[in-house]
Design a protein around this motif. Structure first.
Motif, PDB file in Angstrom:
ATOM      1  N   THR A 222      -8.173 -35.202  21.034  1.00 57.74           N
ATOM      2  CA  THR A 222      -8.779 -34.703  22.267  1.00 57.74           C
ATOM      3  C   THR A 222     -10.189 -35.217  22.534  1.00 57.74           C
ATOM      4  OG1 THR A 222      -9.715 -32.720  21.223  1.00 57.74           O
ATOM      5  CG2 THR A 222      -7.448 -32.552  22.095  1.00 57.74           C
ATOM      6  N   GLY A 223     -10.872 -35.693  21.500  1.00 57.12           N
ATOM      7  CA  GLY A 223     -12.256 -36.111  21.658  1.00 57.12           C
ATOM      8  C   GLY A 223     -13.226 -34.943  21.683  1.00 57.12           C
ATOM      9  N   VAL A 224     -12.715 -33.750  21.456  1.00 54.29           N
ATOM     10  CA  VAL A 224     -13.521 -32.539  21.414  1.00 54.29           C
ATOM     11  C   VAL A 224     -13.522 -32.016  19.986  1.00 54.29           C
ATOM     12  CG1 VAL A 224     -13.763 -30.171  22.263  1.00 54.29           C
ATOM     13  CG2 VAL A 224     -12.883 -31.959  23.783  1.00 54.29           C
ATOM     14  N   THR A 225     -14.688 -31.672  19.466  1.00 51.26           N
ATOM     15  CA  THR A 225     -14.781 -31.191  18.091  1.00 51.26           C
ATOM     16  C   THR A 225     -14.071 -29.848  17.945  1.00 51.26           C
ATOM     17  OG1 THR A 225     -16.867 -32.325  17.740  1.00 51.26           O
ATOM     18  CG2 THR A 225     -16.340 -30.534  16.219  1.00 51.26           C
ATOM     19  N   VAL A 226     -13.125 -29.810  17.019  1.00 48.48           N
ATOM     20  CA  VAL A 226     -12.428 -28.564  16.670  1.00 48.48           C
ATOM     21  C   VAL A 226     -12.777 -28.280  15.224  1.00 48.48           C
ATOM     22  CG1 VAL A 226     -10.198 -27.426  16.392  1.00 48.48           C
ATOM     23  CG2 VAL A 226     -10.548 -29.060  18.278  1.00 48.48           C
ATOM     24  N   ALA A 227     -13.474 -27.170  14.980  1.00 46.99           N
ATOM     25  CA  ALA A 227     -13.925 -26.825  13.636  1.00 46.99           C
ATOM     26  C   ALA A 227     -13.248 -25.534  13.183  1.00 46.99           C
ATOM     27  CB  ALA A 227     -15.439 -26.677  13.594  1.00 46.99           C
ATOM     28  N   LEU A 228     -12.246 -25.688  12.329  1.00 48.79           N
ATOM     29  CA  LEU A 228     -11.535 -24.514  11.799  1.00 48.79           C
ATOM     30  C   LEU A 228     -12.111 -24.103  10.463  1.00 48.79           C
ATOM     31  CD1 LEU A 228      -7.901 -25.601  12.656  1.00 48.79           C
ATOM     32  CD2 LEU A 228      -9.270 -23.911  13.843  1.00 48.79           C
TER      33      LEU A 228
ATOM     34  N   LEU B 114      -3.455 -17.827  11.293  1.00 53.92           N
ATOM     35  CA  LEU B 114      -2.928 -18.451  12.504  1.00 53.92           C
ATOM     36  C   LEU B 114      -3.533 -17.841  13.769  1.00 53.92           C
ATOM     37  CD1 LEU B 114       0.813 -19.028  11.536  1.00 53.92           C
ATOM     38  CD2 LEU B 114      -1.132 -20.593  11.355  1.00 53.92           C
ATOM     39  N   GLY B 115      -3.773 -16.539  13.757  1.00 56.56           N
ATOM     40  CA  GLY B 115      -4.426 -15.900  14.896  1.00 56.56           C
ATOM     41  C   GLY B 115      -5.835 -16.414  15.107  1.00 56.56           C
ATOM     42  N   SER B 116      -6.559 -16.577  14.006  1.00 53.39           N
ATOM     43  CA  SER B 116      -7.916 -17.116  14.063  1.00 53.39           C
ATOM     44  C   SER B 116      -7.910 -18.556  14.566  1.00 53.39           C
ATOM     45  CB  SER B 116      -8.549 -17.048  12.670  1.00 53.39           C
ATOM     46  OG  SER B 116      -9.788 -17.702  12.647  1.00 53.39           O
ATOM     47  N   TYR B 117      -6.987 -19.365  14.043  1.00 54.95           N
ATOM     48  CA  TYR B 117      -6.859 -20.753  14.501  1.00 54.95           C
ATOM     49  C   TYR B 117      -6.591 -20.792  15.996  1.00 54.95           C
ATOM     50  CZ  TYR B 117      -6.400 -22.542   9.658  1.00 54.95           C
ATOM     51  OH  TYR B 117      -6.589 -22.885   8.351  1.00 54.95           O
ATOM     52  N   ALA B 118      -5.688 -19.932  16.474  1.00 58.25           N
ATOM     53  CA  ALA B 118      -5.344 -19.914  17.900  1.00 58.25           C
ATOM     54  C   ALA B 118      -6.576 -19.650  18.758  1.00 58.25           C
ATOM     55  CB  ALA B 118      -4.268 -18.866  18.170  1.00 58.25           C
ATOM     56  N   GLU B 119      -7.384 -18.685  18.369  1.00 63.75           N
ATOM     57  CA  GLU B 119      -8.590 -18.353  19.129  1.00 63.75           C
ATOM     58  C   GLU B 119      -9.580 -19.509  19.131  1.00 63.75           C
ATOM     59  OE1 GLU B 119     -10.394 -14.667  17.943  1.00 63.75           O
ATOM     60  OE2 GLU B 119      -8.455 -13.631  17.930  1.00 63.75           O
ATOM     61  N   ILE B 120      -9.832 -20.083  17.962  1.00 63.62           N
ATOM     62  CA  ILE B 120     -10.808 -21.177  17.838  1.00 63.62           C
ATOM     63  C   ILE B 120     -10.332 -22.405  18.609  1.00 63.62           C
ATOM     64  CG2 ILE B 120     -11.865 -22.803  16.222  1.00 63.62           C
ATOM     65  CD1 ILE B 120     -11.762 -20.428  14.148  1.00 63.62           C
ATOM     66  N   ILE B 121      -9.062 -22.753  18.449  1.00 65.20           N
ATOM     67  CA  ILE B 121      -8.521 -23.944  19.114  1.00 65.20           C
ATOM     68  C   ILE B 121      -8.513 -23.752  20.624  1.00 65.20           C
ATOM     69  CG2 ILE B 121      -6.438 -25.340  19.417  1.00 65.20           C
ATOM     70  CD1 ILE B 121      -5.888 -24.756  16.361  1.00 65.20           C
ATOM     71  N   ASP B 122      -8.103 -22.580  21.087  1.00 68.76           N
ATOM     72  CA  ASP B 122      -8.078 -22.321  22.526  1.00 68.76           C
ATOM     73  C   ASP B 122      -9.479 -22.407  23.113  1.00 68.76           C
ATOM     74  OD1 ASP B 122      -6.720 -21.728  24.944  1.00 68.76           O
ATOM     75  OD2 ASP B 122      -7.304 -19.625  24.767  1.00 68.76           O
ATOM     76  N   GLU B 123     -10.453 -21.865  22.406  1.00 67.63           N
ATOM     77  CA  GLU B 123     -11.830 -21.920  22.893  1.00 67.63           C
ATOM     78  C   GLU B 123     -12.346 -23.356  22.928  1.00 67.63           C
ATOM     79  OE1 GLU B 123     -16.164 -20.323  21.467  1.00 67.63           O
ATOM     80  OE2 GLU B 123     -14.506 -18.879  21.476  1.00 67.63           O
ATOM     81  N   ALA B 124     -11.986 -24.140  21.914  1.00 69.92           N
ATOM     82  CA  ALA B 124     -12.488 -25.515  21.821  1.00 69.92           C
ATOM     83  C   ALA B 124     -11.792 -26.466  22.798  1.00 69.92           C
ATOM     84  CB  ALA B 124     -12.336 -26.043  20.398  1.00 69.92           C
ATOM     85  N   ILE B 125     -10.467 -26.386  22.876  1.00 67.91           N
ATOM     86  CA  ILE B 125      -9.734 -27.390  23.668  1.00 67.91           C
ATOM     87  C   ILE B 125      -8.788 -26.780  24.701  1.00 67.91           C
ATOM     88  CG2 ILE B 125      -9.903 -29.161  21.875  1.00 67.91           C
ATOM     89  CD1 ILE B 125      -6.905 -28.568  21.229  1.00 67.91           C
ATOM     90  N   GLY B 126      -9.008 -25.536  25.040  1.00 62.80           N
ATOM     91  CA  GLY B 126      -8.130 -24.857  26.004  1.00 62.80           C
ATOM     92  C   GLY B 126      -8.050 -25.534  27.351  1.00 62.80           C
ATOM     93  N   ASP B 127      -9.044 -26.361  27.682  1.00 72.83           N
ATOM     94  CA  ASP B 127      -9.015 -27.089  28.951  1.00 72.83           C
ATOM     95  C   ASP B 127      -8.063 -28.277  28.919  1.00 72.83           C
ATOM     96  OD1 ASP B 127     -10.898 -25.329  29.933  1.00 72.83           O
ATOM     97  OD2 ASP B 127     -12.594 -26.688  29.619  1.00 72.83           O
TER      98      ASP B 127
END
Length: 105
Positions: free
Chosen positions: A99-105, A14-27
């Protein structure tokens, strides 16, 4: 699975997901990970709540797209208890679609 192993794997995932998701779609989303709960609130509407459930050794997901799901850790992945869905793949697809933004977990 022993509780300590479950806690380590769930927190790491979950910590890893949070970092990746925030970086990808944090905006376009508010991503927060605290006390074993990952919350993703999309600016466009909809909220994901992903948390660990120690008694059942599962990760539970509340999704605005697919509803509620439970996942157990099998063969190195979090797999849904009622389907063959893999948590990382499900979240990646849903968040990318929303979001239309690629999120790659």
């Amino acid at each position: 699975m022993e509780l300590s192993a479950f806690e380590t794997i769930a927190d790491t995932t979950l910590g890893s997901y949070a970092e990746i998701i925030d970086e990808a779609i944090g905006d376009v989303a508010d991503v927060d990970f605290q006390s074993g709960i990952l919350t993703i609130e999309l600016d466009s509407g909809g909220q994901y709540v992903i948390n660990k459930q120690a008694p059942t050794r599962q990760v539970w997901v509340s999704s605005p797209v697919s509803g509620a799901s439970h996942f157990t850790y099998e063969d190195g992945v979090w797999r849904a208890t009622r389907s063959d869905d893999v948590l990382a793949e499900m979240l990646s697809k849903e968040l990318t679609d929303k979001t239309g933004v690629t999120v790659a977990l």
